[in-house]
Design a protein around this motif. Structure first.
Motif, PDB file in Angstrom:
ATOM      1  N   THR A 273       0.858  -1.190   0.000  1.00 16.28           N
ATOM      2  CA  THR A 273       0.000   0.000   0.000  1.00 16.28           C
ATOM      3  C   THR A 273       0.891   1.236   0.000  1.00 16.28           C
ATOM      4  O   THR A 273       2.118   1.143   0.149  1.00 16.28           O
ATOM      5  CB  THR A 273      -0.919   0.051   1.242  1.00 16.28           C
ATOM      6  OG1 THR A 273      -0.132   0.403   2.395  1.00 16.28           O
ATOM      7  CG2 THR A 273      -1.612  -1.273   1.485  1.00 16.28           C
ATOM      8  N   SER A 274       0.259   2.405  -0.095  1.00  9.72           N
ATOM      9  CA  SER A 274       1.012   3.663  -0.100  1.00  9.72           C
ATOM     10  C   SER A 274       1.808   3.855   1.188  1.00  9.72           C
ATOM     11  O   SER A 274       2.797   4.588   1.196  1.00  9.72           O
ATOM     12  CB  SER A 274       0.059   4.841  -0.315  1.00  9.72           C
ATOM     13  OG  SER A 274      -0.980   4.833   0.645  1.00  9.72           O
ATOM     14  N   GLN A 275       1.427   3.204   2.260  1.00  5.39           N
ATOM     15  CA  GLN A 275       2.193   3.303   3.502  1.00  5.39           C
ATOM     16  C   GLN A 275       3.590   2.689   3.365  1.00  5.39           C
ATOM     17  O   GLN A 275       4.507   3.059   4.093  1.00  5.39           O
ATOM     18  CB  GLN A 275       1.427   2.618   4.631  1.00  5.39           C
ATOM     19  CG  GLN A 275       0.106   3.283   4.983  1.00  5.39           C
ATOM     20  CD  GLN A 275      -0.663   2.552   6.067  1.00  5.39           C
ATOM     21  OE1 GLN A 275      -0.216   1.519   6.582  1.00  5.39           O
ATOM     22  NE2 GLN A 275      -1.835   3.069   6.415  1.00  5.39           N
ATOM     23  N   ASP A 276       3.745   1.771   2.420  1.00  3.84           N
ATOM     24  CA  ASP A 276       5.027   1.082   2.252  1.00  3.84           C
ATOM     25  C   ASP A 276       6.079   1.928   1.540  1.00  3.84           C
ATOM     26  O   ASP A 276       7.256   1.557   1.540  1.00  3.84           O
ATOM     27  CB  ASP A 276       4.827  -0.233   1.492  1.00  3.84           C
ATOM     28  CG  ASP A 276       4.031  -1.238   2.305  1.00  3.84           C
ATOM     29  OD1 ASP A 276       4.433  -1.505   3.454  1.00  3.84           O
ATOM     30  OD2 ASP A 276       3.011  -1.734   1.801  1.00  3.84           O
ATOM     31  N   ILE A 290       1.076   2.059  -6.777  1.00  3.98           N
ATOM     32  CA  ILE A 290       0.483   1.434  -5.601  1.00  3.98           C
ATOM     33  C   ILE A 290      -0.213   2.529  -4.800  1.00  3.98           C
ATOM     34  O   ILE A 290       0.349   3.594  -4.557  1.00  3.98           O
ATOM     35  CB  ILE A 290       1.560   0.709  -4.783  1.00  3.98           C
ATOM     36  CG1 ILE A 290       1.998  -0.545  -5.549  1.00  3.98           C
ATOM     37  CG2 ILE A 290       1.078   0.381  -3.386  1.00  3.98           C
ATOM     38  CD1 ILE A 290       3.275  -1.144  -5.059  1.00  3.98           C
ATOM     39  N   LYS A 291      -1.441   2.254  -4.385  1.00  2.00           N
ATOM     40  CA  LYS A 291      -2.267   3.308  -3.796  1.00  2.00           C
ATOM     41  C   LYS A 291      -2.628   2.988  -2.348  1.00  2.00           C
ATOM     42  O   LYS A 291      -1.816   2.376  -1.640  1.00  2.00           O
ATOM     43  CB  LYS A 291      -3.468   3.554  -4.699  1.00  2.00           C
ATOM     44  CG  LYS A 291      -3.038   4.088  -6.089  1.00  2.00           C
ATOM     45  CD  LYS A 291      -4.195   4.440  -6.973  1.00  2.00           C
ATOM     46  CE  LYS A 291      -3.735   5.118  -8.259  1.00  2.00           C
ATOM     47  NZ  LYS A 291      -2.961   4.210  -9.151  1.00  2.00           N
ATOM     48  N   SER A 292      -3.775   3.395  -1.902  1.00  2.00           N
ATOM     49  CA  SER A 292      -4.102   3.402  -0.474  1.00  2.00           C
ATOM     50  C   SER A 292      -4.440   2.013   0.057  1.00  2.00           C
ATOM     51  O   SER A 292      -4.697   1.070  -0.710  1.00  2.00           O
ATOM     52  CB  SER A 292      -5.290   4.330  -0.226  1.00  2.00           C
ATOM     53  OG  SER A 292      -6.464   3.752  -0.783  1.00  2.00           O
ATOM     54  N   VAL A 293      -4.494   1.917   1.368  1.00  2.00           N
ATOM     55  CA  VAL A 293      -4.954   0.682   2.015  1.00  2.00           C
ATOM     56  C   VAL A 293      -6.361   0.342   1.552  1.00  2.00           C
ATOM     57  O   VAL A 293      -6.694  -0.829   1.292  1.00  2.00           O
ATOM     58  CB  VAL A 293      -4.907   0.833   3.547  1.00  2.00           C
ATOM     59  CG1 VAL A 293      -5.557  -0.366   4.229  1.00  2.00           C
ATOM     60  CG2 VAL A 293      -3.479   1.029   4.030  1.00  2.00           C
ATOM     61  N   GLU A 294      -7.202   1.378   1.436  1.00  2.00           N
ATOM     62  CA  GLU A 294      -8.582   1.148   1.002  1.00  2.00           C
ATOM     63  C   GLU A 294      -8.641   0.583  -0.407  1.00  2.00           C
ATOM     64  O   GLU A 294      -9.454  -0.309  -0.704  1.00  2.00           O
ATOM     65  CB  GLU A 294      -9.380   2.458   1.080  1.00  2.00           C
ATOM     66  CG  GLU A 294      -9.633   2.962   2.489  1.00  2.00           C
ATOM     67  CD  GLU A 294      -8.407   3.607   3.143  1.00  2.00           C
ATOM     68  OE1 GLU A 294      -8.405   3.728   4.386  1.00  2.00           O
ATOM     69  OE2 GLU A 294      -7.450   3.971   2.408  1.00  2.00           O
TER      70      GLU A 294
END
Length: 448
Positions: A273-276, A290-294
């Protein structure tokens, strides 16, 4: 040569059962659905006790970089990585040098595959603004379909003339050739990039990549492709869907089979996810972003409910030094083919999907969608393409384990419990628990 795989747990066509498989002269000759080994004499036996036996994975979306970009990867090295990962067939993309947009370039690709590929191979024919007339000369039994780039990351393979798009969709429908489309709106991306550079400098931080290659850019392009496919009755497969909003464009399959318009998710978009970006940085920079967790969670739901039809890798090696920088300087793409099956099996462990659904997405559906002949299923008379996997002692991805020529992966340092034990291609043990048959060459995939 006769080979028997015995005592395994076979997963095939929505069933899981104990049994054995007899392979004779490269084909499956017998499937025994019990714990008693077949009585047939054989040249070799593989004891699959405690293991799952799947059809060989078909990865319908890879970039093996040959010809012209072989400092990054080549057919030999990446097909070896495929074999280590349980992938027995792949379809390579046309954005090489030269591009696979002429009949001569396509013939050259097939010649290279015959000489170098350790597993089965085929090649997409690339669409341009000007080559639609050549589709008539393509052999439908040799290629999976047409690759259409409706995004800006592929140089002069971008098809941006509306008239050309109409011609491509109309001709592909008439010839009954599926289109696999990379969908991102170039104007939206360029506008977003200009705004980010104005705000953050010439090379915006890679964490901003999903804001540049945004949900809007993906949705607008995918919606256009779907509209054109519906207008002309074209079979369309939208590659690497990355947003929840795009999933509105796709429907669950009917009882009669796969729908006319389908979608692919990649392993990377299902895992990261984008957090990575905070830890992986540009190692996970790819197009679409790569986008959000949602978004990831929506894709995970869609691989179960049927709106996503296939899982690919978009395997795209680069030199590690090319992956340094931010949104403007670091190149996009990552090597994933060796680790796609173990990664998806982790999602099985997490309860995201069942193992039978995994086999549908990675084996059965690519075979159905592209009308692969006699592969993708464990059936009597079919080519013996199989992978045997086990779950147990953890192992960690290191540079030494990576078979891709570039010698890096975003999975570096990741520990798996799932392991590919054997990969059997056309009845041949091309990979056997750490031992690789470097001399073996796969076969050209046949279609329709």
């Amino acid at each position: 040569m006769k080979l028997i795989i015995e005592n395994g747990t076979i997963v095939n066509e929505n069933r899981t059962f104990k049994g054995s498989i007899v392979i004779d002269n490269g084909h499956i000759s017998e499937i025994v659905e019990d714990s008693v080994p077949p009585r047939s004499s054989c040249d070799e036996r593989v004891d699959a006790a405690g293991c799952f036996v799947f059809p060989g994975v078909i990865d319908s979306h890879v970039h093996f970089r040959e010809p012209g970009l072989t400092e990054k990867a080549d057919i030999e090295s990446e097909s070896r990585a495929a074999a280590y990962g349980g992938v027995t067939s792949y379809f390579d993309m046309p954005n090489t040098v030269p591009q696979t947009t002429t009949l001569d370039a396509l013939a050259d690709k097939f010649d290279r595959g015959r000489k170098s590929s350790h597993v089965n191979y085929s090649f997409f024919y690339g669409a341009t603004n000007d080559n639609g007339a050549e589709f008539e000369q393509l052999d439908r039994q040799r290629i999976p379909g047409i690759k259409l780039f409706m995004g800006s990351s592929t140089g002069n393979m971008l098809v941006d003339k509306y008239g050309s798009l109409l011609k491509i969709f109309e001709t592909a429908a008439r010839l009954d050739l599926p289109i696999m489309a990379h969908c991102e709106d170039t104007d939206i991306i360029n506008r977003n990039m200009a705004q980010m550079k104005k705000a953050y400098g010439d090379d915006p931080d890679v964490a901003l990549h999903p804001l540049i290659r945004s949900e809007e850019a993906c949705y607008e392009s995918s919606a256009l492709a779907v509209e054109l496919a519906r207008t002309y009755g074209t079979r369309l497969h939208v590659a690497h869907v990355s947003t929840a909003k795009e999933l509105e464009l796709f429907q669950n399959p009917s009882q009669e089979g796969l729908p006319q318009i389908t979608a692919e998710a990649t392993v990377a978009h299902l895992f990261f996810t984008s957090q990575d970006y905070a830890t992986k940085r540009a190692l996970i920079k790819c197009n679409p972003a790569i986008k959000s967790v949602e978004d990831r969670d929506a894709l995970r739901k869609a691989i179960v409910d049927g709106r996503i039809t296939t899982i690919g890798t978009d395997h795209a090696p680069h030199l590690l030094e090319q992956k340094q920088g931010g949104c403007a300087k670091a190149v996009s793409g990552m090597p994933m083919i060796q680790f796609s099956l173990p990664t998806m099996l982790e999602l099985v462990d997490e309860g995201v999907l069942g193992v039978e659904r995994l086999v549908e997405l990675m084996c059965h559906h690519p075979a159905k969608l592209f009308e692969v002949r006699n592969r993708g299923f464990i059936r009597k008379g079919y080519k013996a393409d199989l992978v045997i996997v086990s779950c147990g002692e953890p192992w960690t991805v290191t540079e030494e384990t990576i078979q891709s020529k570039c010698k890096w992966s975003p999975m570096m340092g990741h520990s798996y419990r799932w392991r590919v034990r054997q990969t059997i291609c056309n009845g041949r043990l091309v990979y056997n628990d750490g031992i690789f048959d470097n001399e073996y060459r796969g076969e050209e995939v046949a279609f329709r």
